[in-house]
Design an enzyme around this catalytic site. Structure first.
Site, PDB file in Angstrom:
ATOM      1  N   GLU A  79      -8.111   0.092 -11.076  1.00 52.76           N
ATOM      2  CA  GLU A  79      -6.823  -0.444 -10.644  1.00 52.76           C
ATOM      3  C   GLU A  79      -6.510  -1.740 -11.378  1.00 52.76           C
ATOM      4  OE1 GLU A  79      -6.965  -2.283  -6.494  1.00 52.76           O
ATOM      5  OE2 GLU A  79      -8.553  -0.783  -6.366  1.00 52.76           O
ATOM      6  N   CYS A 111      -8.895   1.744  -4.821  1.00 55.64           N
ATOM      7  CA  CYS A 111     -10.357   1.865  -4.933  1.00 55.64           C
ATOM      8  C   CYS A 111     -10.857   3.302  -4.832  1.00 55.64           C
ATOM      9  CB  CYS A 111     -11.029   1.002  -3.871  1.00 55.64           C
ATOM     10  SG  CYS A 111     -10.600  -0.741  -3.993  1.00 55.64           S
ATOM     11  N   HIS A 233     -17.388   2.405   0.709  1.00 55.29           N
ATOM     12  CA  HIS A 233     -16.658   1.503  -0.176  1.00 55.29           C
ATOM     13  C   HIS A 233     -16.728   0.121   0.452  1.00 55.29           C
ATOM     14  CE1 HIS A 233     -13.591  -0.671  -2.251  1.00 55.29           C
ATOM     15  NE2 HIS A 233     -12.819  -0.729  -1.172  1.00 55.29           N
TER      16      HIS A 233
END
Length: 401
Positions: A79, A111, A233
């Site tokens: 990103e 993400c 994550h």
């Protein structure tokens, strides 16, 4: 056919900032950073490193000549891409000398990008069993100096070779996924810093996890008891713990303790690197695999991926026989062991040092950067990359001289 991770490695810049010292400088209790969000060190990228070089350095550490010949798909999740048109994958493909008869594509969804790339890779391998796919997750997290998100910055990349008959982990069972158009975190094209509604983003992360976990249980017929560990994550290391707590009471006390203990191990690398966006989940996985010495072959590992905006997915992988023989633990130990601490003042100066945005040319000092692959400057609107190990002189973006 078994498809999964055959190799996995990561790279982080050679400099870091101690979060205790940042807290003192910001007049914040250090425990807010080290315990409250669970961060110890923040990797700092010099101006000679961007998402392309971080990804290329991560892959350089794990690829051999056979990999480079068999890889026919390079998927770059990021990103913090460096071009609105040309993919970072194309630069990495050339810098590493990968088989020219290959696809090279960039994947974007905050993400979640590297996870989307893995799912694409699985389909490619299913149709082309002899192929290998290089999946990259590479980012530099920037929120700005003295902002609410400053303590959750970081920089780094994870590289994975996806193949049939994988030696580290095979993907197993269904995936559960969920999407919703929300504004919890985003970065407009005119900004080099991210924007975030922190409280809302935390709430949505947990909400997405509970939704996909419920869906996954129904699809797979599994429960928390079936998992040796669940990796998350990690925009910061306490985030995944909050999500796990939302479902942990489904399990017995012994299973709760096992999952929480293994979760803590999975955060070790992230707490010393910081947020690397698309690579964060897979850095968490690497930490678990390399830091937990008694993690048994055949263990089932859950994986929760979240990309703001937002997409969430839960899937699983089973560790292969003798998987530990195919890790690069010593290289990663060396990477951590040779990093240099910088002061808050040095970090602030480096943060403010940015590349020209008006088309100007610039030459950068790559001798101060020990990384094998560096950004050496900009010329005629084109980033110049150098692979020092190949003794290549400064190159223009797509030039293969």
């Amino acid at each position: 056919m078994e498809i999964g991770i055959d190799k996995i490695g990561f790279y982080a810049p050679h400099m870091y900032l101690d979060m205790n010292k940042l807290a003192v400088e910001r007049n914040v209790e250090p425990e807010k950073f080290t315990i409250g969000i669970g961060q110890e060190k923040m990797a700092i990228a010099p101006i000679t490193q961007d998402s392309v070089t971080l990804a290329a350095n991560a892959a350089l550490n794990i690829l051999d000549e056979e990999d480079k010949e068999k890889i026919d798909f390079v998927l770059f999740g990021t990103e913090t891409g460096i071009d609105h048109s040309k993919s970072g994958a194309v630069y990495v493909h050339r810098l590493l000398g990968i088989n020219p008869n290959a696809r090279a594509v960039e994947v974007k969804q905050a993400c979640y990008g590297a996870t989307a790339a893995i799912q694409m890779a699985k389909g490619h391998i299913a149709l082309n069993p002899e192929s290998k796919v290089l999946v990259l997750g590479s980012d530099i997290a920037r929120y700005g100096l003295k902002t609410g998100g400053e303590a959750t910055q970081g920089a780094g990349a994870v590289a994975m070779v996806i193949s049939a008959e994988p030696r580290v982990m095979r993907f197993e069972g269904p995936s559960a996924f969920y999407s919703d158009d929300i504004m919890d975190f985003w970065r407009p094209v005119y900004s080099d810093k991210a924007m975030v509604d922190g409280k809302f983003s935390n709430e949505q992360y947990i909400s997405f996890f509970t939704k996909v976990w419920k869906q996954y249980k129904e699809k797979a017929g599994l429960s928390l008891e079936d998992f040796e560990a669940i990796c998350f994550h990690l925009p910061y290391t306490k985030m995944g713990k909050k999500a796990l707590r939302a479902v942990i009471e489904e399990a017995s006390q012994s299973v709760q303790e096992r999952l929480m203990d293994n979760y803590q191990v999975s955060t070790e690398y992230n707490r010393n690197v910081g947020n690397i966006y698309t690579g964060s989940l897979y850095l968490s996985l690497l930490s678990l695999l390399e830091e937990k010495e008694d993690l048994a072959d055949g263990s089932l590992i859950g994986l929760f991926s979240y990309g703001s905006g937002a997409v969430g997915e839960f899937f699983a992988g089973r560790l292969q026989p003798n998987y530990r023989d195919h890790l690069f633990t010593e290289k990663h130990d060396e990477l951590f062991g040779t990093r240099k601490e910088i002061s808050v003042e040095e970090y602030e100066n480096m943060f403010e040092e940015t590349l020209p945005s008006d088309g100007s040319s610039i030459e950068l000092d790559i001798d101060a950067d020990p990384a094998p692959i560096c950004l050496s400057g900009i010329k005629e609107h084109s980033r110049q990359y150098v692979n020092k190990q190949r003794d290549v002189s400064t190159l223009s973006g797509g030039d293969s001289r």
